[in-house]
Design a protein around this motif. Structure first.
Motif, PDB file in Angstrom:
ATOM      1  N   ASP A 574       0.826  -1.213   0.000  1.00 44.51           N
ATOM      2  CA  ASP A 574       0.000   0.000   0.000  1.00 44.51           C
ATOM      3  C   ASP A 574       0.858   1.261   0.000  1.00 44.51           C
ATOM      4  O   ASP A 574       0.361   2.353   0.303  1.00 44.51           O
ATOM      5  N   THR A 751      -4.844  -2.454   3.501  1.00 40.52           N
ATOM      6  CA  THR A 751      -5.672  -3.311   2.641  1.00 40.52           C
ATOM      7  C   THR A 751      -5.765  -4.723   3.208  1.00 40.52           C
ATOM      8  O   THR A 751      -6.844  -5.325   3.231  1.00 40.52           O
ATOM      9  N   GLY A 780      -6.574   3.481   3.785  1.00 43.87           N
ATOM     10  CA  GLY A 780      -5.692   2.966   2.740  1.00 43.87           C
ATOM     11  C   GLY A 780      -5.925   3.667   1.411  1.00 43.87           C
ATOM     12  O   GLY A 780      -6.766   4.562   1.285  1.00 43.87           O
TER      13      GLY A 780
END
Length: 923
Positions: A574, A751, A780
């Protein structure tokens, strides 16, 4: 009548592109008319095109090419014209360079070309840069690039000629290529016109005789012309002889040469010998090289040279001597006995090496002459293979194999030469041949250390063949006998690579770390590279994103070619900001552009930019196809298929699935099989067969455990839904447990944490977990995962009669609609519409995008269209949009298809018609 003017009157009274302005065009009127039309089409702004003039030697290709060049010049084209040489086969870009460096002015400056030549080992970058330069040069003036004898083009030039015409289809560039009957060797595209030149008819030959002889043509001349077989060059040679001698002169039949060989018989022996030496050197050669092979000082050959020129056999361009036609050279060359040819080629190679020429100059002669045991030839072929392997891997493989064939089987050097051949064959993608070569060498029972080294060299071949168990067995056996520390480190790394595909990833990690430690102790670069590569594979398969980033960062610092792997690893973490910065920094990188586009596609997919992700993936596939190495095709098509499903385009998804099935039939691969099964599952679920879909998910999990997190790390929610629709709770619970395990391995990845909560909520019907998932995913960077959580939470709230359902569902709908995920957006819009009697509101948003017209363009395509219409090149448009020129090219191809236009001129007119109805470019 003036020869060559034909019956159309005095050419001085005609436009320069009318009539037959040079000899040899009789019988080619139809082809000439089509070529003139093609020139005019490009001149009028209808985009680029290609013309292929194909036929046997002497059939008239060169004459037709020259006439087309004259027509183009009369229309104001910038013309670059060159010729490929038979002995250019290992000189990268030599054939194309002959066509782009010669013009008034040259299409490319010497400085531009020198810069490109410095990067000839990065062929995709080089061709893209060439395209940019040609695009810029042709922006204001139509351009013709003409290259004769392209059947002899070197592999890099051939690659460029396959890619550039399509890449420059929207620019006013006309490619004119002449060669033998082998159209698959040349560029092809939607605007390619092929001109197969057939033998001239009897009527055309009669007109040719009238042009050259004037007046009525005697019957016996017509009869003699039958011996030319409709070949205009041979017919012209015969007619020229008749014109010089007179048809009624003494012994006229003896003077009427029915073939080139008879003509050569009239030359003095010394001149014929000089010409034979020249024929070995090629169509073009230097007087100094010919004199050296003759064993005479150049000054003593003046008489022979004068006679050869006076007889019309040779021309002198001031730097080189050239046979006036290749048929003449071939006829001279054919008169040499095979043993004499071989000896002369070998002597020519030694001469070229002795005078400081490159291996590329000597190797074509060695390929025709080297005998087993020729150590100089073996060394030169090996050196040439090393020089060209990055840009022409297939040629490098051929050279390396030829070098191996020349080594006597019992010489110790056979193993060193053989190891290089294995590496070259692997680099060229000839994995089966590489394995066969290695096994043949091992069958000779080399010393144990040599055997271990050969097994290490075969590692990459076995990896690409997906022979994982064989790789594990061989690396383990070789380790038992290897004593060289560097080879031991490499074999340990290959052992780790093999174990990365197994179930015990802890043991695999230990092996990889031991390989890295051994590599660092020995200082062996290849061993360190292999160990880092293995540790990266293990981390990905173990679902350990932070470790994958660490190993791939070290790998890309070690070798920048692996920057795409680092970018993808950061996307898994991420860490989109770092991934984006790495992509920007990689803008000037020349290595592995297809993988860079794959990495960019992963980033855009994560960001919910589906249109951009689709363009990136399509570009990556095109770039792989350009170089003929579709190593990532299955992954690309699986992702494109999943994108199509998000958009609701099941037909496109099935087309992608068909490509995946064909690729898997062609080359089964364990990892690819798992991704293939997953796409099959998604399509089966959409087709209303959740039981079959769930079985395919289970198959991917059961048969390929090493990819469970690698495949499903961002797809657990979709997989759990499939299992629940199939009423397969054990599978759903197992998937949710895996998502939780993945989250525990990646505590810093929102995530992973959000998906774990989401999947658990689906299995347990826990609204609190759905709310937690929304909160986590909101921190996120992935809008579509957040939208999925909002959608499920909204649906649960709606069932419970909670007023928060409508705004929650609306947020999901808007995210899907903005991303272009039409299937999910439509589903949510229908759900919201059903709920509006209670809420008093209706969902609004964009409807399905049409397939044609301005409204069919994506937002990115509209930006590109406006910039190109405003006069930007692909390169400058890419800079303005901060994307790759490859991406702009992909967008342009889609724009032209959707708008049914064929040139930038047409595009500019259409964009102008939109003025006032759209925001400015770049908005």
């Amino acid at each position: 009548m003036n020869p060559g003017t034909g019956s159309g009157g005095d050419l001085a009274q005609q436009p320069p592109d009318a009539g037959l302005s040079r000899p040899g065009l009789r019988g080619r009127e139809a082809e000439l008319a089509r070529l003139r039309s093609l020139v005019e089409t490009v001149h009028q702004g209808e985009g680029g095109a290609m013309a292929l003039l194909l036929g046997e030697p002497g059939i008239g290709k060169t004459v037709l090419l020259e006439e087309t060049v004259s027509i183009a010049r009369a229309h104001g084209f910038v013309v670059s014209q060159g010729r490929a040489e038979e002995l250019h086969e290992v000189a990268p870009l030599a054939s194309l360079a002959s066509g782009i460096l010669h013009g008034a002015p040259p299409l490319l400056s010497t400085a531009d070309f020198a810069h490109l030549a410095g990067h000839h080992d990065q062929r995709v970058w080089l061709v893209e840069r060439l395209a940019q330069l040609i695009e810029e040069r042709s922006a204001g003036t139509p351009t013709l690039i003409a290259i004769d004898d392209v059947q002899w083009a070197d592999p890099l030039s051939r690659f460029a000629l396959n890619v550039l015409p399509v890449r420059l289809l929207t620019s006013p560039v006309l490619w004119l290529l002449a060669g033998r009957e082998d159209p698959d060797s040349y560029g092809d595209g939607p605007r390619t016109r092929t001109f197969p030149l057939r033998p001239l008819s009897g009527a055309a030959l009669a007109e040719l005789a009238h042009d050259i002889l004037g007046g009525d043509v005697p019957q016996k001349v017509t009869a003699l012309l039958d011996g030319a077989g409709g070949n205009p060059f041979l017919a012209s040679e015969m007619l020229t002889g008749i014109a010089a001698s007179g048809v009624d002169g003494p012994d006229p039949l003896k003077r009427l040469v029915p073939g080139v060989r008879s003509r050569l018989a009239a030359l003095r022996p010394g001149t014929l010998h000089f010409l034979r030496i020249g024929s070995v050197l090629g169509r073009a050669f230097t007087l100094a090289d010919a004199a050296a092979l003759c064993g005479r000082p150049p000054a003593t050959l003046i008489g022979e040279l004068d006679e050869a020129i006076a007889s019309g056999l040779l021309d002198d361009d001031g730097e080189r001597l050239l046979f006036r036609h290749d048929l003449l050279r071939q006829a001279v060359y054919a008169d040499l006995a095979p043993s004499v040819r071989r000896a002369l080629h070998r002597e020519a190679a030694s001469r070229l090496v002795a005078t400081g020429r490159t291996s590329a100059d000597a190797v074509p002669h060695l390929l025709k002459s080297a005998e087993p045991g020729d150590q100089e030839a073996i060394g030169l072929l090996g050196r040439a293979a090393t020089d060209v392997i990055a840009v022409m891997p297939h040629l490098a493989a051929d050279l390396a194999v030829r070098a191996l064939e020349l080594v006597p089987p019992h010489e110790p050097a056979v193993f060193d030469v053989g190891e290089r051949a294995i590496s070259a064959l692997t680099r060229a993608g000839r994995h089966t041949r590489a394995r066969e070569t290695g096994d043949a060498l091992l069958a000779r029972r080399p010393p144990l250390d040599v055997s271990a080294r050969l097994q290490s060299a075969l590692g990459d071949t076995l990896w690409h063949l997906d022979a994982i168990h064989e790789l594990a067995r061989r690396s383990t056996a070789a380790l038992a006998v290897a004593t060289d520390p560097a080879i031991r480190a490499r074999l340990t790394a290959w052992q780790a690579m093999a174990r990365s595909r197994g179930r015990d990833l802890e043991a695999a990690r230990g092996t990889g770390e031991r390989a890295l430690a051994e590599a660092e102790r020995t200082g062996d670069r290849e061993a360190r590279f292999l160990a880092l590569r293995a540790l990266g594979e293990i981390a990905l398969n173990a679902g350990e994103c932070a470790a994958a980033v660490d190993h791939h960062t070290a790998l890309s610092a070690f070798d920048t070619a692996f920057l795409p792997e680092e970018i993808v690893a950061r996307v898994h973490m991420d860490d989109f900001d770092s991934a984006r910065e790495l992509l920007r920094a990689a803008g000037g990188e020349h290595l592995r552009p297809a993988m860079l586009m794959w990495a960019q596609g992963n980033l855009n997919l994560g960001l919910g930019r589906l249109d951009d992700a689709e363009a990136d993936l399509a570009t990556a596939e095109r770039l792989e196809a350009d170089i003929g190495v579709p190593g990532n095709l299955v992954n690309i098509r699986v992702n494109r298929g999943l994108l199509a499903m998000l958009r609701g385009d099941r037909d496109a998804a099935r087309e992608h699935l068909d490509v995946v099935r064909a690729a898997m039939d062609d080359r089964p691969n364990t990892g690819n099989h798992a991704t293939h099964q997953y796409l099959e599952a998604v399509v089966a679920d959409a087709d209303g067969d959740p039981a079959a879909a769930a079985e395919r998910v289970r198959s991917a999990q059961r048969d390929h455990p090493f990819v469970r997190w690698r495949l499903l790390r961002t797809r657990f929610v979709e997989a759990v839904r499939i299992a629940l629709r199939a009423e397969d709770r054990p599978l759903a619970e197992d998937l949710a447990a895996q998502a939780a395990d993945h989250a525990s391995r990646n505590p810093r990845v929102p995530t992973a944490q959000g998906i774990a909560a989401h999947t658990a909520a689906l299995v347990t019907a826990d609204h609190g977990l759905l709310e937690r998932s929304v909160r986590i995913l909101g921190t996120g960077p992935r809008p579509l995962h957040l939208a999925a959580a909002h959608a499920d939470l909204g649906g649960a709230l709606l069932t419970a009669g909670d007023a928060a359902a409508i705004p929650t569902l609306t947020r999901a709908y808007e995210a899907y609609a903005q991303a272009g995920a039409g299937f999910e957006a439509d589903r949510l819009r229908a759900e919201l519409d059903r709920a509006t009697p209670r809420s008093g509101r209706r969902a609004t948003g964009p409807g399905p995008r049409p397939g044609q017209g301005w409204d069919a363009l994506t937002a990115s395509e509209r930006k590109v269209a406006r910039l190109i219409a405003a006069g930007h090149t692909n390169r400058s448009a890419a800079a303005a949009l901060v994307v790759s020129p490859h991406t702009v090219n992909t967008h342009l191809a889609s724009i032209f298809r959707k708008l049914s236009v064929h040139s930038r001129v047409h595009l500019a007119r259409l964009v102008l018609a939109q003025t006032g109805t759209e925001a400015p470019a770049g908005s």
